[in-house]
Structure formats: C-alpha cells, structure tokens
Motif scaffolding. Structure first.
Motif, PDB file in Angstrom:
ATOM      1  N   GLU A   1     150.386  13.446 -58.800  1.00  0.00           N
ATOM      2  CA  GLU A   1     151.046  13.317 -57.742  1.00  0.00           C
ATOM      3  C   GLU A   1     152.343  14.123 -57.822  1.00  0.00           C
ATOM      4  O   GLU A   1     153.057  14.739 -56.985  1.00  0.00           O
ATOM      5  CB  GLU A   1     151.406  11.848 -57.566  1.00  0.00           C
ATOM      6  N   LEU A   2     152.867  14.227 -59.092  1.00  0.00           N
ATOM      7  CA  LEU A   2     154.037  14.962 -59.331  1.00  0.00           C
ATOM      8  C   LEU A   2     153.796  16.394 -58.903  1.00  0.00           C
ATOM      9  O   LEU A   2     154.726  16.970 -58.434  1.00  0.00           O
ATOM     10  CB  LEU A   2     154.728  14.630 -60.624  1.00  0.00           C
ATOM     11  N   MET A   3     152.756  16.885 -59.526  1.00  0.00           N
ATOM     12  CA  MET A   3     152.301  18.207 -59.288  1.00  0.00           C
ATOM     13  C   MET A   3     152.348  18.607 -57.876  1.00  0.00           C
ATOM     14  O   MET A   3     152.754  19.689 -57.353  1.00  0.00           O
ATOM     15  CB  MET A   3     151.295  18.510 -59.994  1.00  0.00           C
ATOM     16  N   VAL A   4     151.478  17.423 -56.980  1.00  0.00           N
ATOM     17  CA  VAL A   4     151.468  17.917 -55.769  1.00  0.00           C
ATOM     18  C   VAL A   4     152.684  18.114 -54.931  1.00  0.00           C
ATOM     19  O   VAL A   4     152.995  19.085 -54.021  1.00  0.00           O
ATOM     20  CB  VAL A   4     150.329  16.999 -54.939  1.00  0.00           C
ATOM     21  N   ARG A   5     153.516  17.314 -55.080  1.00  0.00           N
ATOM     22  CA  ARG A   5     154.866  17.068 -54.659  1.00  0.00           C
ATOM     23  C   ARG A   5     155.669  18.266 -55.003  1.00  0.00           C
ATOM     24  O   ARG A   5     156.488  18.900 -54.184  1.00  0.00           O
ATOM     25  CB  ARG A   5     155.726  15.823 -54.807  1.00  0.00           C
ATOM     26  N   ARG A   6     155.628  18.752 -56.398  1.00  0.00           N
ATOM     27  CA  ARG A   6     156.442  19.900 -56.720  1.00  0.00           C
ATOM     28  C   ARG A   6     155.959  21.088 -55.984  1.00  0.00           C
ATOM     29  O   ARG A   6     156.904  21.836 -55.716  1.00  0.00           O
ATOM     30  CB  ARG A   6     156.154  19.942 -58.327  1.00  0.00           C
ATOM     31  N   VAL A   7     154.726  21.298 -55.958  1.00  0.00           N
ATOM     32  CA  VAL A   7     154.308  22.596 -55.339  1.00  0.00           C
ATOM     33  C   VAL A   7     154.619  22.459 -53.937  1.00  0.00           C
ATOM     34  O   VAL A   7     155.014  23.562 -53.352  1.00  0.00           O
ATOM     35  CB  VAL A   7     152.756  22.712 -55.427  1.00  0.00           C
TER      36      VAL A   7
END
Lengths: 334, 334
Positions: free
Chosen positions: B299-305
């Motif tokens: 989730e953090l990766m998707v939001r960061r991208v």
C-alpha cells in the motif's frame, strides 16, 4: 536525471557519439571517449532502460514461475536463478503461483515485459503454456516437463533416481516397503514412482504390494500419509518419499508416534535441500544438482531469445544417492 | 502477434477508437465497443506493455530486495509480496543479494524498469540506498530500517518483542540466561537485543552477565554459538535467539550434544516461520505478522508511486509471544 542529450552537450559531442561510447563502438577517438566517459560519471547518467528495450526489443528481464516458494527446494532454485541471471546481466521477475502464475507470465511475454519465461511448474493441465510454446514464445521448462509440449528443458533423471532407491531398499533386505507419492500431474512425481516400482519388480517384488499413500509434495499431507503407514497392521520398514519436504513431514509424523528412524523405519527423500543435512533430519536422499540445472536453464533461455529458430534442446542431469542417518548410513549394495 | 492497427482494421474503426475501448473511455458507441472487444478476443490481442510503460511512465513492476532467500522467513515474505502485488495488478522483480542487490535495484528505478523498490535488507552501510532516497526514488523499507534514511517503512516492534522474552525468562526463575545475537548492522537484531537486555536489567539482572554469543541470523553460525554456550562452565538454562533460523541451529546443536529441550535449556526464536510449529522444532517464538506487514508495504509503495510528494509514513506492528514446547509450554507470567 541526465539524458544522453545533456551528456552530449556537456561533452561537446553529438548524441550519436555518446551512443557509440556507451556501446563500445570502435569509431571514437580515445580522447573523445575519455571525455564522454568522464561526463557520464560526473552526471551520474543512467541509460533509459525502457527506451533501450523499445529499440532493441529486449528487456533484459527473464521471468521465473515457481509453485510454493515455501517448499525449501524452491528458495534454493530461486537463489541459483538470481545468481546465474545476474552473471549474464539479466534481471528476474518472479511469479509464485503455479497455475495462476502461468497466464500472467505468458501475458508478460506477449506484452514484451520479459524476454522469456522459465517454468518450474509445468503440468499436463498447462493449456496456456502449450499455446505460448506453439506461438513461439521463449520458454524453458525446468525440473518438470510435459509430454506434448516440445521446447527447451532441463531435468534430472527422475526415473534413474527412483530406481536407485528401489535397489537400495531391496539390497538391504527390506520386505515391507512404503511410498508417499507426489503431485500426480507433475512429471517428477510420476517418473520417480515409475522408476521405483519398476526396479522393485525387477528385484522380485510385487509393485502392487508396495504400501502407497498419496502425497502432494507438501509437509502437511505427508504427515497424514506417514501416520496412515505407521498405523498399518504390517507397517513398512522403509519409505520412499517423493521429495525432501515430504520426507520431513514423514519424519515429524514418525516422531509424534514414537517410531524411531532408522531403527524402526528407513526414510528416503528426493532433492537434497540444505535441511536434509541438518542433524535434526540427517536425511538420506537423491540429490538434484540445482546449480548445474539452473545454469543450463539460463544458457538455454539466453540462446533461445537470441536465436528463436534453433532446435529445442533437452538437458538431463544424473541423480546421486546421498546416504545419511535416516537409513542408518548403510551404503548402496554392490 | 496482433497490433492495435490490425485490430482497428478488422473492426473497421480507427486506432484511436481501439485505444479508447482499451481504456474504457466513455466516448464510444456501445455497438462499436462490442465489436472492438470481440475482435480483441478473437485476435488474442495483448497491449504492448513496453509502449504503455513509456507513455504512462509506469511499468507496473515493483522490485523486492531480499538477502538469503533460503532463510525460511524470506520465502514467506516473498510469497506474501507475490500475492499482495498481484492483488493490485503489479509484477515483482526479485533481487536476492542484500548489498549487491541494492545498487542493481536502485539502477533499475533510474532506468525506469521498475516503479519502485521494497528493501528488506537495509543496513547502516547502505550508501546507495541513502542516495536513492535523497534523489526521491520510490522506496519502502520492510522489516529493517536505517536511522538516517527517512522514507516509508513497515516494521515490527522489535524492542517490545525483546522485552517480552526477557519478562518471560525472568518470570520463570531463569538465572543463567543466554543470547545468540543477529547481524549487528540490522536494526532488527539491534533492537531485539536492546529490548531484551534492558528488560532483564529492569528485572534485577546484570545485562553484562548474559551469556552472549555472536550470530548472524544463519543456521551454521548459530550451531557453533550454541555449542559454545553448552560448553560453558555454567551453561544457560534459557537462550534467546535473534531469529527462528538461529533457533533451529541452536536446537540442532543441543541435540548433537545430548542436551534436552526444554528440560535442560529453553530456546526462544523470533519470526514464527512455518517450521516453528513443526513437531520436530515446536519452537516458542515472537511472531511477526508477515501478511499484514507485506500488505502495508505494498500500500505504501502504490501510494508513493502515485503521490511522490506525500509525507513519509512509518507503520509499526505489534509482536506476540507464541508459546510452544521448546519452553515447556509455560505461559507468560502475570
């Protein structure tokens, strides 16, 4: 992020010259080459991998499909693939879902996101895989293969491995013999069992008298299977397990039941995972030369991608019985 | 392989219309949409993933870096990442080489071959990683973190986990206490040990009297470490191991020396890998909620991208003591 245009400007050359330096083209003066290289380093330039993939039609990425990466055999395989792919400057995309991973992996070849895929999970159900091979997608089958899919593959001599175990049991006087089988859709399970039963027959055993319990290469199923074998009226004195993880489950079940290994029952696995040599398991097993197999699979993939029309190659490695404490360290009979 | 031009021709529409259908654009007549979809299916069309990545500046691939995938903790982590990434329609590129994998992974972000990378291996030596974060590359730290790298991260409460084990030993009257430590560059090892020693101090123990052997999270090193502890003049009656694989090595060493677990010595691990619950090990350990941690990291990766400018988020999960036979099934003291 510096582009090749930025680099060209800073070095006072054309983009063509920058490209030639990046590709070690001979037609560049030494002093120009040095200047461009220095600018590349200073500007921390990274070639745009995506753009290069578009132009060269190569991503430099190879897909690998495994099933159940928690079976200790697969981490060793994946570790070897990471190493061997890095050695030929490729990256690895990993799918861990057996049947569901196959369509995703084949889709990725079609979408030009990977150059090809190495499948460790092929079974006779693999319709998507069959179609992909038929359409010429770069595919290598690793460990398991399918009769009616003709493509590059790397396997172990599973038939021979099964035979060695049968000879070993027969040669040491075991009369009540057990087998915990593997996934019946996998060529590995089928051939290990076939070699085992045929060789027992050749030594005068009735293959139908083998105490056979169905397993599926997993720890949990094999614990139940071994429990059944132990609770027979006349339990086996030697059990061949379709893979090492199966053998680990069998050993656990024996311990729970107070059955001693090797005194009450011999246990043999197949793979020779790292854990087979742990004191706690001390497992006799048939070794698969994982590093050699993986290196061969990567070589086949690299050649297939660069020469799509070449003939298919089948590479088979011999297997070897590794004797440890779970069979009382008794050697193979002469 | 069909191109969008082939599809357009066969459906009697423009390429723009084909593109609109592929992207669910509202401005297409229902009957036209149906016709194009039918042609897409018949022609087995696959959108060119590379081209789409060029246009959207997203590859749909996330990198994951692990160290030693043969430590059973990591296959469970990788399995969870495969599942959670597939659930958000991303692919996974895997690097299995700790420090050597970091430059390759960061290079891949720069070359636009992955959208971001999740690192499970960050240590205080990670210069490449620091630089990448400084330049705004999408990075998530999983399980281990580094003090002077501020970015998204997901961890377990390792300090708290160490404290629980100290309370457990102290509360059951153990006086000679041992510790096999982990990789001293990893925040996980440092914090587990810190919490453990501090809590022992709070219970009246001299932390300097703890029998400490250096380990490195591996099976082989911890066997040697446990052998040293067993051969002390006054061996410990309870040993805390920095992770489960360390505990498995310790158990093996105890068995080789004829030392009984738990009668002669308690052994506690950290992770709660699947093998901790095998009869053969029956290991008391501190559980890390791997599935929850991985889901949070994805989730953090998707939001960061999608939102590069958002504030960094630190997610920490609580840990839990799972009591099994290696500590005689004794419960936590009240």
């Amino acid at each position: 992020m510096a582009t090749s245009r930025d680099v060209a400007r800073a070095a006072g050359v054309s983009q063509t010259t920058v490209s030639r330096v990046l590709h070690d083209h001979p037609g560049v003066k030494p002093e120009t080459r040095e200047r461009v290289l220095r600018v590349l380093r200073e500007m921390n330039y990274s070639p745009d991998g995506l753009a290069r993939a578009m132009i060269t039609r190569r991503t430099g990425t190879v897909g690998v499909v495994v099933e159940d990466i928690t079976n200790p055999f697969y981490p060793e395989v994946v570790e070897a693939f990471c190493r061997e792919l890095a050695a030929v400057e490729r990256r690895m995309t990993l799918w861990n879902s057996g049947e569901a991973g196959e369509p995703a992996a084949v889709g990725a070849i079609r979408q030009r996101l990977v150059d090809g895929v190495i499948f460790t999970t092929a079974t006779s159900d693999s319709a998507v895989l069959k179609e992909a091979v038929r359409q010429g997608a770069p595919v290598v089958l690793f460990n398991r293969y399918v009769q009616d899919i003709d493509c590059d593959r790397v396997t172990t001599d599973n038939l021979g491995g099964g035979r060695i175990v049968a000879r070993y049991f027969a040669g040491h006087g075991h009369e009540r013999i057990g087998l915990i089988s593997g996934n019946q859709k996998a060529s590995t399970a089928i051939e290990r069992e076939k070699g085992f039963l045929e060789e027992l027959g050749a030594h005068g055993f009735d293959p139908g008298a083998v105490l056979r319990q169905p397993g599926d290469f997993s720890y949990h199923r094999s614990r139940r299977a071994m429990r059944e074998l132990i609770e027979c009226d006349a339990p086996p004195t030697a059990v061949f397990c379709a893979n090492d993880l199966t053998a680990l489950g069998a050993i656990d079940a024996a311990r729970e039941a107070g059955v001693r290994i090797p005194e009450d029952v011999w246990v043999v696995g197949f793979d020779d995972i790292g854990m087979a040599s742990w004191k706690t398991f001390d497992l006799t097993t048939v070794r698969q030369p994982i590093s050699d197999m993986v290196r061969a699979a990567v070589e086949l993939m690299v050649r297939r991608v660069s020469s799509p029309g070449r003939s298919f190659e089948h590479v088979e490695f011999g297997s070897q019985l590794i004797i440890r404490g779970s069979t009382a360290h008794k050697q193979l009979p002469e």
